[in-house]
Design a protein around this motif. Structure first.
Motif, PDB file in Angstrom:
ATOM      1  N   ILE A 182      37.780  32.130  30.298  1.00 28.13           N
ATOM      2  CA  ILE A 182      38.967  31.924  29.470  1.00 28.13           C
ATOM      3  C   ILE A 182      39.124  33.053  28.464  1.00 28.13           C
ATOM      4  O   ILE A 182      40.220  33.590  28.276  1.00 28.13           O
ATOM      5  CB  ILE A 182      38.882  30.559  28.749  1.00 28.13           C
ATOM      6  CG1 ILE A 182      38.901  29.430  29.780  1.00 28.13           C
ATOM      7  CG2 ILE A 182      40.030  30.389  27.757  1.00 28.13           C
ATOM      8  CD1 ILE A 182      38.716  28.045  29.192  1.00 28.13           C
ATOM      9  N   ARG A 213      40.489  36.263  30.031  1.00 29.20           N
ATOM     10  CA  ARG A 213      41.926  36.243  30.338  1.00 29.20           C
ATOM     11  C   ARG A 213      42.773  36.323  29.069  1.00 29.20           C
ATOM     12  O   ARG A 213      43.879  36.874  29.091  1.00 29.20           O
ATOM     13  CB  ARG A 213      42.245  34.993  31.152  1.00 29.20           C
ATOM     14  CG  ARG A 213      41.779  35.125  32.605  1.00 29.20           C
ATOM     15  CD  ARG A 213      41.761  33.813  33.342  1.00 29.20           C
ATOM     16  NE  ARG A 213      41.417  34.018  34.743  1.00 29.20           N
ATOM     17  CZ  ARG A 213      40.168  34.145  35.195  1.00 29.20           C
ATOM     18  NH1 ARG A 213      39.153  34.109  34.351  1.00 29.20           N
ATOM     19  NH2 ARG A 213      39.942  34.331  36.484  1.00 29.20           N
ATOM     20  N   LYS A 250      50.504  34.822  33.597  1.00 26.16           N
ATOM     21  CA  LYS A 250      50.266  33.833  34.643  1.00 26.16           C
ATOM     22  C   LYS A 250      48.781  33.480  34.735  1.00 26.16           C
ATOM     23  O   LYS A 250      48.410  32.307  34.866  1.00 26.16           O
ATOM     24  CB  LYS A 250      50.771  34.365  35.986  1.00 26.16           C
ATOM     25  CG  LYS A 250      50.607  33.384  37.137  1.00 26.16           C
ATOM     26  CD  LYS A 250      51.150  33.976  38.430  1.00 26.16           C
ATOM     27  CE  LYS A 250      50.948  32.996  39.593  1.00 26.16           C
ATOM     28  NZ  LYS A 250      51.461  33.562  40.870  1.00 26.16           N
ATOM     29  N   PRO A 261      46.524  28.764  32.045  1.00 31.30           N
ATOM     30  CA  PRO A 261      45.592  27.634  31.817  1.00 31.30           C
ATOM     31  C   PRO A 261      44.775  27.796  30.540  1.00 31.30           C
ATOM     32  O   PRO A 261      44.490  26.816  29.852  1.00 31.30           O
ATOM     33  CB  PRO A 261      44.699  27.665  33.065  1.00 31.30           C
ATOM     34  CG  PRO A 261      45.509  28.356  34.105  1.00 31.30           C
ATOM     35  CD  PRO A 261      46.299  29.393  33.358  1.00 31.30           C
ATOM     36  N   LEU A 281      37.216  21.655  32.359  1.00 28.54           N
ATOM     37  CA  LEU A 281      38.170  21.496  33.442  1.00 28.54           C
ATOM     38  C   LEU A 281      38.708  22.843  33.912  1.00 28.54           C
ATOM     39  O   LEU A 281      38.777  23.117  35.118  1.00 28.54           O
ATOM     40  CB  LEU A 281      39.325  20.593  32.982  1.00 28.54           C
ATOM     41  CG  LEU A 281      40.472  20.394  33.972  1.00 28.54           C
ATOM     42  CD1 LEU A 281      39.976  19.687  35.227  1.00 28.54           C
ATOM     43  CD2 LEU A 281      41.604  19.606  33.329  1.00 28.54           C
ATOM     44  N   ILE A 282      39.076  23.689  32.957  1.00 26.85           N
ATOM     45  CA  ILE A 282      39.652  24.991  33.319  1.00 26.85           C
ATOM     46  C   ILE A 282      38.579  25.912  33.900  1.00 26.85           C
ATOM     47  O   ILE A 282      38.798  26.580  34.917  1.00 26.85           O
ATOM     48  CB  ILE A 282      40.313  25.633  32.084  1.00 26.85           C
ATOM     49  CG1 ILE A 282      41.516  24.797  31.648  1.00 26.85           C
ATOM     50  CG2 ILE A 282      40.741  27.071  32.391  1.00 26.85           C
ATOM     51  CD1 ILE A 282      42.148  25.272  30.361  1.00 26.85           C
ATOM     52  N   GLY A 332      37.289  23.894  37.264  1.00 28.98           N
ATOM     53  CA  GLY A 332      38.267  23.451  38.253  1.00 28.98           C
ATOM     54  C   GLY A 332      39.351  24.447  38.582  1.00 28.98           C
ATOM     55  O   GLY A 332      39.867  24.448  39.704  1.00 28.98           O
ATOM     56  N   ILE A 333      39.724  25.306  37.619  1.00 27.96           N
ATOM     57  CA  ILE A 333      40.831  26.232  37.849  1.00 27.96           C
ATOM     58  C   ILE A 333      40.318  27.651  38.095  1.00 27.96           C
ATOM     59  O   ILE A 333      40.582  28.249  39.136  1.00 27.96           O
ATOM     60  CB  ILE A 333      41.811  26.201  36.659  1.00 27.96           C
ATOM     61  CG1 ILE A 333      42.414  24.792  36.516  1.00 27.96           C
ATOM     62  CG2 ILE A 333      42.925  27.239  36.845  1.00 27.96           C
ATOM     63  CD1 ILE A 333      43.368  24.647  35.355  1.00 27.96           C
ATOM     64  N   TYR A 334      39.574  28.202  37.116  1.00 31.40           N
ATOM     65  CA  TYR A 334      39.066  29.563  37.281  1.00 31.40           C
ATOM     66  C   TYR A 334      37.819  29.611  38.160  1.00 31.40           C
ATOM     67  O   TYR A 334      37.505  30.646  38.742  1.00 31.40           O
ATOM     68  CB  TYR A 334      38.755  30.177  35.913  1.00 31.40           C
ATOM     69  CG  TYR A 334      39.987  30.426  35.070  1.00 31.40           C
ATOM     70  CD1 TYR A 334      41.204  30.771  35.654  1.00 31.40           C
ATOM     71  CD2 TYR A 334      39.942  30.325  33.687  1.00 31.40           C
ATOM     72  CE1 TYR A 334      42.326  30.995  34.892  1.00 31.40           C
ATOM     73  CE2 TYR A 334      41.057  30.558  32.904  1.00 31.40           C
ATOM     74  CZ  TYR A 334      42.252  30.886  33.513  1.00 31.40           C
ATOM     75  OH  TYR A 334      43.376  31.117  32.752  1.00 31.40           O
ATOM     76  N   ARG A 335      37.076  28.512  38.206  1.00 33.01           N
ATOM     77  CA  ARG A 335      35.871  28.380  39.042  1.00 33.01           C
ATOM     78  C   ARG A 335      34.804  29.441  38.726  1.00 33.01           C
ATOM     79  O   ARG A 335      34.038  29.844  39.599  1.00 33.01           O
ATOM     80  CB  ARG A 335      36.225  28.441  40.535  1.00 33.01           C
ATOM     81  CG  ARG A 335      37.165  27.329  40.949  1.00 33.01           C
ATOM     82  CD  ARG A 335      37.617  27.483  42.379  1.00 33.01           C
ATOM     83  NE  ARG A 335      38.595  26.475  42.716  1.00 33.01           N
ATOM     84  CZ  ARG A 335      38.360  25.404  43.449  1.00 33.01           C
ATOM     85  NH1 ARG A 335      37.152  25.210  43.938  1.00 33.01           N
ATOM     86  NH2 ARG A 335      39.300  24.531  43.716  1.00 33.01           N
ATOM     87  N   GLU A 336      34.778  29.889  37.476  1.00 33.11           N
ATOM     88  CA  GLU A 336      33.752  30.850  37.053  1.00 33.11           C
ATOM     89  C   GLU A 336      32.592  30.158  36.344  1.00 33.11           C
ATOM     90  O   GLU A 336      31.513  30.735  36.197  1.00 33.11           O
ATOM     91  CB  GLU A 336      34.369  31.905  36.125  1.00 33.11           C
ATOM     92  CG  GLU A 336      35.389  32.805  36.815  1.00 33.11           C
ATOM     93  CD  GLU A 336      35.887  33.912  35.912  1.00 33.11           C
ATOM     94  OE1 GLU A 336      35.217  34.211  34.901  1.00 33.11           O
ATOM     95  OE2 GLU A 336      36.945  34.493  36.219  1.00 33.11           O
TER      96      GLU A 336
END
Length: 308
Positions: free
Chosen positions: A73, A76, A213, A217, A249-250, A253-257
């Protein structure tokens, strides 16, 4: 007792004893000098000092900051800031200020902000020709926005100590935080132009749509925290738990790092940072109790009254 407290604390500071240990030892010396107070008071007052529900927000916000750093996070957020202001001379330094401001609005900690953002941007600034002392100074100054930008851990401590609404303190700190951030941006832009630094800051930066973009998240975290607090959906302590949940969660689940095998080290870092803060709070609670019991605040108030 006042003399013993003040003299011992000063000597311990001069000797370079850590702050928490110095305050605790000075308090013990003050109790022994008083002669009529039991040493059991040390454990009682230190426990009472940290036995507070709002203080639960401190470890949770620090944990959220560490999860954001490990989960991609913070990276980004850096890329988003670089895409917005990185194309101008000194833009990389401005990116440092903006990213620290965004990260501080989630972690609430200057220490967490320094670790998460400094590890990325200090090497980047040095690579683009910034002197190391300047890069470190910009990062250190920008990280201190965590003191003002809500959810600020120092504001939580102040609210707990003075029985002040933490939500109102957060609202009051937002304006000064934005003002300080703007002042830092103006300062670094002027310095970069005067010294001819940052001419290649536009290299390797993403486009604004692409960076926005990717960071969308990540931007949900401050939105959930600040929006929830200001709308009254949850308290600052509950907001810290929400920040941890959203960061997990981010990151997973989203970035998967963020991986499960990263969690032990993240918890370890969080425990170390939290312990240092809590020990200082506990020792300061004991010290302030002794100062109040000795009547020093009333003596100072009476002295000011006579002088004025």
């Amino acid at each position: 007792m006042n003399t013993a407290l003040g003299l011992s604390l000063g000597i311990l500071f001069v000797l370079g004893v850590p702050i928490a240990v110095a305050i605790g030892l000075a308090s013990v010396i003050g109790i022994e000098a008083h002669g009529r107070l039991p040493l059991l008071l040390v454990a009682q007052r230190m426990f009472t000092g940290i036995d507070s529900f709002p203080l639960m927000a401190i470890p949770l916000f620090i944990l959220a900051g560490n999860l954001m750093s490990a989960g991609g996070i913070s990276h980004r957020l850096v890329e988003l800031a670089k895409s917005v202001v990185g194309g101008i001379q000194g833009g990389l330094a401005c990116s440092c200020v903006l990213t620290c401001m965004m990260f501080a609005s989630v972690s609430g900690s200057s220490v967490a902000t320094t670790f998460a953002i400094g590890a990325i941007l200090i090497p980047a600034m040095v690579k683009h020709g910034y002197p190391k002392p300047m890069a470190a100074s910009i990062q250190a100054s920008s990280a201190e926005l965590g003191v003002l930008i809500p959810p600020s851990i120092p504001l939580i401590l102040y609210g707990v100590s003075t029985d002040t609404s933490i939500g109102k303190l957060f609202i009051a700190g937002l304006g000064p935080g934005l003002l300080v951030a703007t002042s830092l941006i103006v300062l670094v832009l002027v310095l970069c132009r005067l010294r001819g630094i940052g001419l290649q800051d536009g290299e390797d930066r993403s486009t604004i749509p692409g960076a926005a973009k990717a960071a969308l998240p990540a931007l949900l975290v401050p939105f959930v925290i600040l929006g929830g607090i200001y709308s009254g959906v949850f308290t600052p302590t509950e907001a810290s738990a929400a920040a941890v949940a959203v960061a997990l969660l981010i990151g997973m689940g989203i970035y998967r790092e963020l991986k499960f095998n990263h969690l032990p080290e993240i918890f370890k870092q969080t425990i170390i940072s939290t312990s240092a803060i809590m020990i200082i709070i506990a020792a300061a609670s004991l010290f302030s109790f002794l100062i109040t019991r000795s009547g020093l605040p009333n003596e100072i108030a009476a002295w000011f009254k006579d002088v004025i």
